[in-house]
Design a protein around this motif. Structure first.
Motif, PDB file in Angstrom:
ATOM      1  N   TYR A 177       0.785  -1.507   0.437  1.00  0.00           N
ATOM      2  CA  TYR A 177      -0.117  -0.357  -0.049  1.00  0.00           C
ATOM      3  C   TYR A 177       0.825   1.096  -0.292  1.00  0.00           C
ATOM      4  O   TYR A 177       0.359   1.917  -0.788  1.00  0.00           O
ATOM      5  CB  TYR A 177      -1.102   0.268   1.376  1.00  0.00           C
ATOM      6  N   ASP A 178       1.875   1.413   0.914  1.00  0.00           N
ATOM      7  CA  ASP A 178       2.892   2.566   0.842  1.00  0.00           C
ATOM      8  C   ASP A 178       3.452   2.587  -0.339  1.00  0.00           C
ATOM      9  O   ASP A 178       3.864   4.039  -1.125  1.00  0.00           O
ATOM     10  CB  ASP A 178       3.925   1.803   2.103  1.00  0.00           C
ATOM     11  N   LEU A 235       2.414   2.387  -3.480  1.00  0.00           N
ATOM     12  CA  LEU A 235       1.324   2.385  -5.200  1.00  0.00           C
ATOM     13  C   LEU A 235       1.036   3.950  -3.610  1.00  0.00           C
ATOM     14  O   LEU A 235       0.651   4.389  -5.307  1.00  0.00           O
ATOM     15  CB  LEU A 235       0.210   1.774  -4.160  1.00  0.00           C
ATOM     16  N   THR A 236       0.819   4.709  -2.790  1.00  0.00           N
ATOM     17  CA  THR A 236       0.175   5.674  -2.342  1.00  0.00           C
ATOM     18  C   THR A 236       2.082   6.530  -1.902  1.00  0.00           C
ATOM     19  O   THR A 236       1.829   7.841  -1.970  1.00  0.00           O
ATOM     20  CB  THR A 236      -0.230   5.828  -1.560  1.00  0.00           C
ATOM     21  N   ASP A 237       3.306   6.001  -2.357  1.00  0.00           N
ATOM     22  CA  ASP A 237       4.565   7.043  -2.491  1.00  0.00           C
ATOM     23  C   ASP A 237       4.851   8.468  -2.843  1.00  0.00           C
ATOM     24  O   ASP A 237       4.280   7.332  -3.976  1.00  0.00           O
ATOM     25  CB  ASP A 237       5.739   5.903  -2.495  1.00  0.00           C
ATOM     26  N   PRO A 238       3.990   8.978  -2.559  1.00  0.00           N
ATOM     27  CA  PRO A 238       4.035  10.623  -3.819  1.00  0.00           C
ATOM     28  C   PRO A 238       5.511  10.444  -4.828  1.00  0.00           C
ATOM     29  O   PRO A 238       4.911  11.224  -5.176  1.00  0.00           O
ATOM     30  CB  PRO A 238       4.403  11.700  -2.509  1.00  0.00           C
ATOM     31  N   LEU A 246       4.090   8.461  -7.713  1.00  0.00           N
ATOM     32  CA  LEU A 246       3.012   8.861  -8.301  1.00  0.00           C
ATOM     33  C   LEU A 246       3.775  10.423  -8.743  1.00  0.00           C
ATOM     34  O   LEU A 246       2.857  10.450 -10.087  1.00  0.00           O
ATOM     35  CB  LEU A 246       1.833   9.237  -6.958  1.00  0.00           C
TER      36      LEU A 246
END
Length: 213
Positions: free
Chosen positions: A104-105, A107-110, A113
């Motif tokens: 999850y981290d 996939l959501t790492d700024p 992204l």
């Protein structure tokens, strides 16, 4: 699973699990935090009797019933082995949970992204051949073909889109077999065993325990 007022928790076992043949106990306790009292433990029973008794009790009261097997260990080594197995299972569950969190981290790492190299790579995002190919993006035959986009027979066919018999047929809309075609039926609570049945179960448990080597 929920039964009436209370809740019942037990192991979901395959039909051939050897745990089914062990003696089982029931722990009754408060269902919510607002009710505080010491849980009570009943048993041992045969599994079917334990489940039926627990279902009957939690159906009438706001209780939590936990039905679980007893492990008739015969030595300190056996008990320590069961403890080690339980700890190992908990560690494996924790490792799996950490792996899900790491994923999850990621996939959501700024940084992942908003990586300017990834988002502005001219070869990946702005390939002039891919983005401006007139044949791929603005093919007049594909974009304006009246037969493909605005076929009056396909878009306004009254039989396909607004069949009054299909949309307003009360048998079709309210038929329980149509609305709920197939699905698991909720299990009805089993009737609690009689005193004689419980005593016979106790005798079988005693035979089981005294025959262990």
């Amino acid at each position: 699973m929920m039964f009436g007022v209370g809740a019942l928790v037990t192991l979901d076992l395959p039909a051939d699990s050897p745990l089914r043949d062990l003696p089982w106990i029931i722990t009754f306790g408060p269902l919510g935090d607002e009710d505080e009292w010491e849980p009570i433990v009943c048993g041992p029973y045969e599994r079917a009797h334990a489940l039926a008794l627990a279902e009957a009790v939690v159906a009438d009261e706001d209780l939590m019933g936990v039905v679980e097997p007893l492990l008739p260990s015969l030595s300190v080594d056996e008990i320590q082995g069961e403890i080690a197995a339980a700890r190992l299972a908990a560690e494996e569950d924790a490792t799996e949970a950490r792996g899900d969190l790491d994923e999850y981290d990621a996939l959501t790492d700024p940084d992942a992204l908003t990586d300017p190299d990834a988002l502005t790579d001219p070869d990946a995002l702005t390939d002039p051949d891919a983005l401006t190919d007139p044949d791929a993006l603005t093919d007049p035959d594909a974009l304006t073909d009246p037969d493909a986009l605005t076929d009056p027979d396909a878009l306004t066919d009254p039989d396909a889109l607004t069949d009054p018999d299909a949309l307003t047929d009360p048998d079709a809309l309210t038929d329980p077999d149509v609305l709920v075609p197939d699905g698991p039926e909720l299990d009805e609570p089993l009737p609690p065993p009689s005193t004689d049945e419980l005593r016979a179960g106790f005798a079988r448990i005693a035979t089981l325990l005294t025959s262990r080597r």
